[in-house]
Write a protein that holds these residues in place. Structure first.
Motif, PDB file in Angstrom:
ATOM      1  N   ILE A 147       0.770  -1.149   0.041  1.00 18.88           N
ATOM      2  CA  ILE A 147       0.266   0.469   0.038  1.00 18.88           C
ATOM      3  C   ILE A 147       0.765   1.763  -0.063  1.00 18.88           C
ATOM      4  O   ILE A 147       1.925   1.086   0.387  1.00 18.88           O
ATOM      5  N   SER A 148       0.868   2.357  -0.037  1.00 19.17           N
ATOM      6  CA  SER A 148       1.178   3.642  -0.215  1.00 19.17           C
ATOM      7  C   SER A 148       1.360   4.234   0.705  1.00 19.17           C
ATOM      8  O   SER A 148       0.610   3.803   2.244  1.00 19.17           O
ATOM      9  N   GLN A 149       2.816   4.756   0.996  1.00 29.00           N
ATOM     10  CA  GLN A 149       2.779   5.997   1.805  1.00 29.00           C
ATOM     11  C   GLN A 149       1.771   6.837   2.404  1.00 29.00           C
ATOM     12  O   GLN A 149       1.602   6.765   3.656  1.00 29.00           O
ATOM     13  N   GLN A 150       0.523   7.096   1.108  1.00 23.60           N
ATOM     14  CA  GLN A 150      -0.639   8.063   2.146  1.00 23.60           C
ATOM     15  C   GLN A 150      -1.254   6.559   2.683  1.00 23.60           C
ATOM     16  O   GLN A 150      -1.881   7.865   3.639  1.00 23.60           O
ATOM     17  N   SER A 151      -1.508   6.279   2.310  1.00 18.95           N
ATOM     18  CA  SER A 151      -2.232   4.631   3.344  1.00 18.95           C
ATOM     19  C   SER A 151      -2.128   4.782   4.092  1.00 18.95           C
ATOM     20  O   SER A 151      -2.324   4.536   5.668  1.00 18.95           O
TER      21      SER A 151
END
Length: 108
Positions: free
Chosen positions: A3-7
């Motif tokens: 998953i992304s850092q934003q998530s």
């Protein structure tokens, strides 16, 4: 976890986390979900104290999970690996410079 850092940041900002996501996080960290559920700042401080005061390379967290490494050893390994990569980069750059110098000499 894929998953992304934003998530991850969004997850960190939430007060609660669903069981399925908690299981994925625990698995990614190599912990049981119970260790995360029962996390306390006092317990974390004990881990840090044990890490830096222990003569062993194992740290116990809440008697539920054990890490068989010393974070300082891992940090030193990372530094050594960075040195090797830096040396390899320097070698490659020197080879490029030498090649360019030979090409310039041929053109003269």
């Amino acid at each position: 976890m894929g998953i992304s850092q934003q998530s991850i940041s969004k997850m960190e900002q939430n007060e609660t986390i669903d069981d399925a996501t908690l299981e994925r996080v625990a698995k990614a960290l190599g912990l049981s979900s119970e260790v995360i559920r029962n996390f306390t700042e006092e317990g974390a401080l004990n881990v840090i104290a044990n890490t830096f005061n222990s003569h062993e390379n194992s740290v116990s967290i809440g008697y539920q999970s054990t890490f068989n490494f010393n974070p300082i050893d891992k940090w030193i390994e990372a530094i050594e690996e960075n040195k090797k990569l830096y040396e390899a980069l320097l070698t490659a750059e020197r080879e490029k410079v030498a090649l360019l110098e030979r090409m310039l000499e041929k053109k003269k």
